[in-house]
Scaffold this active site. Structure first.
Site, short mmCIF file in Angstrom:
data_model
loop_
_atom_site.label_atom_id
_atom_site.label_comp_id
_atom_site.label_asym_id
_atom_site.label_seq_id
_atom_site.Cartn_x
_atom_site.Cartn_y
_atom_site.Cartn_z
N ALA A 14 -20.07 65.93 13.33
CA ALA A 14 -20.86 64.71 13.51
C ALA A 14 -21.68 64.89 14.79
O ALA A 14 -21.33 65.72 15.64
CB ALA A 14 -19.94 63.51 13.64
N GLY A 28 -16.81 67.14 11.36
CA GLY A 28 -17.35 66.53 10.15
C GLY A 28 -17.94 67.55 9.19
O GLY A 28 -17.99 67.33 7.98
N GLU A 51 -15.04 68.82 7.33
CA GLU A 51 -14.62 67.73 6.44
C GLU A 51 -15.56 67.59 5.24
O GLU A 51 -15.13 67.28 4.13
CB GLU A 51 -14.52 66.43 7.25
CG GLU A 51 -13.33 66.47 8.22
CD GLU A 51 -13.37 65.40 9.29
OE1 GLU A 51 -14.44 65.22 9.91
OE2 GLU A 51 -12.34 64.75 9.53
N GLU A 96 -12.32 68.30 17.28
CA GLU A 96 -12.48 66.98 17.90
C GLU A 96 -11.58 66.79 19.11
O GLU A 96 -11.92 66.06 20.05
CB GLU A 96 -12.20 65.87 16.87
CG GLU A 96 -13.24 65.77 15.75
CD GLU A 96 -12.94 66.64 14.54
OE1 GLU A 96 -12.14 67.59 14.65
OE2 GLU A 96 -13.54 66.36 13.48
#
Ligand code: CAA
Length: 258
Positions: free
Chosen positions: A66, A109, A112, A132
């Protein structure tokens, strides 16, 4: 919708391709990128000419997570109001088979996102990780759940707690990816796999995908019942008649998607 962070194209009949394209940010998944990705997935999903979707980034990065620069000053309320992960959920709901072609970084992300796809073709330069923890948070788009289901508790815990990346070969050994190929061929390989999938009966592919995914959210008994009903349901399709007649008549089936 006009895209600024992704590109869509179709080089092969029946296959819709999506490229994440933010070269200056290692394809970080900004809010705008996710809005465009959802639009692209939903557009392909609604297009009866498309039978399989391939998503990729660049050789250097599938996606480095992200966009941290959009989150560094956010508070809980802002994050809740943005509800950014609902977009990951909409991508998960894609009915057509999706293949991720991954080269370089697939982090946070980005990792993911690959796990929302149905199959992953990795280049030998791919690196997967949930880093993260290095920036004071934890995975939020399924990393603790899908990664654990894919690679098991030991490796998932290590990746999530250390933020360490794993190589394409390690990802293959752990069952996260379908195959690893030299970086020069990873897109070619992903499209070859997509062609194979796109050549099958579309309704059967859709229900087969749903049934395999059901295995992750139900009991064995519930999953078997779901599978059986889908199997019987396919006997009311023209493609079942065509597929079985073609076998008996020793010819190639012609699917209608009906
Ligand atoms: N968000 C925003 N920008 C990013 C980014 C990200 N996730 N990852 C890389 N970039 C940007 C960098 O800031 C840099 O931009 P500038 O040139 O403007 O400074 C550019 O992309 C190139 O990156 P680097 O110079 O850092 O490249 P590198 O080769 O030295 O390092 C890397 C590569 C190890 C991937 C490093 O960029 C990195 O650690 N990125 C962050 C990875 C990360 O923490 N991802 C998780 C994000 S949080 C998340 O995803 C939450 C969730 O669950 C959804």
């Amino acid at each position: 919708m006009e895209y600024t962070c992704i590109k869509t194209y179709s080089l092969h009949p029946g296959i819709g391709a999506i490229q994440i394209h933010r070269p200056d940010a290692l394809n970080a998944l900004s809010l705008q990128t996710m809005i465009e990705l959802v639009d692209a997935f939903e557009t392909y999903d609604a297009d009866s000419a498309i039978r399989c979707i391939v998503i990729h980034g660049s050789k250097k990065a599938f996606a480095a997570g992200a966009d941290i620069k959009e989150m560094d000053n956010a508070d809980t309320v802002t994050m809740l109001e943005r509800d950014q992960f609902s977009r990951w959920e909409r991508i998960r709901q894609t009915k057509k088979p999706v293949i991720a072609a991954v080269s370089g970084f697939a982090l946070g992300g980005g990792c993911e996102l690959t796990m929302l796809c149905d199959m992953i073709v990795a280049s030998d330069t791919a690196q997967f990780g949930q880093p993260e923890i290095n920036i004071g948070v934890m995975p939020g788009a399924g990393g603790t759940q899908r990664l654990t289901r894919a690679v098991g508790k030991a490796l998932a815990m290590e990746m999530v707690l250390t933020g360490r990346m794993i190589s394409a070969q390690q990802a293959f050994a752990a069952g996260l990816v379908n195959r690893v190929v030299p970086v020069e061929y990873y897109l070619e390989e992903a499209f070859a796999l997509a062609k194979d999938v796109a050549a099958k009966a579309p309704l059967a592919a859709r229900l087969a995908k749903e049934s395999v995914n059901k295995a992750f959210s139900t009991t064995l008994e519930g999953g078997l019942e779901f599978e059986r009903k889908n199997f019987y349901m396919l006997f009311s399709t023209a493609d079942q008649k065509e597929g079985m007649s073609a076998f008996v008549e020793k010819r190639k089936p012609e699917w209608q998607g009906k």
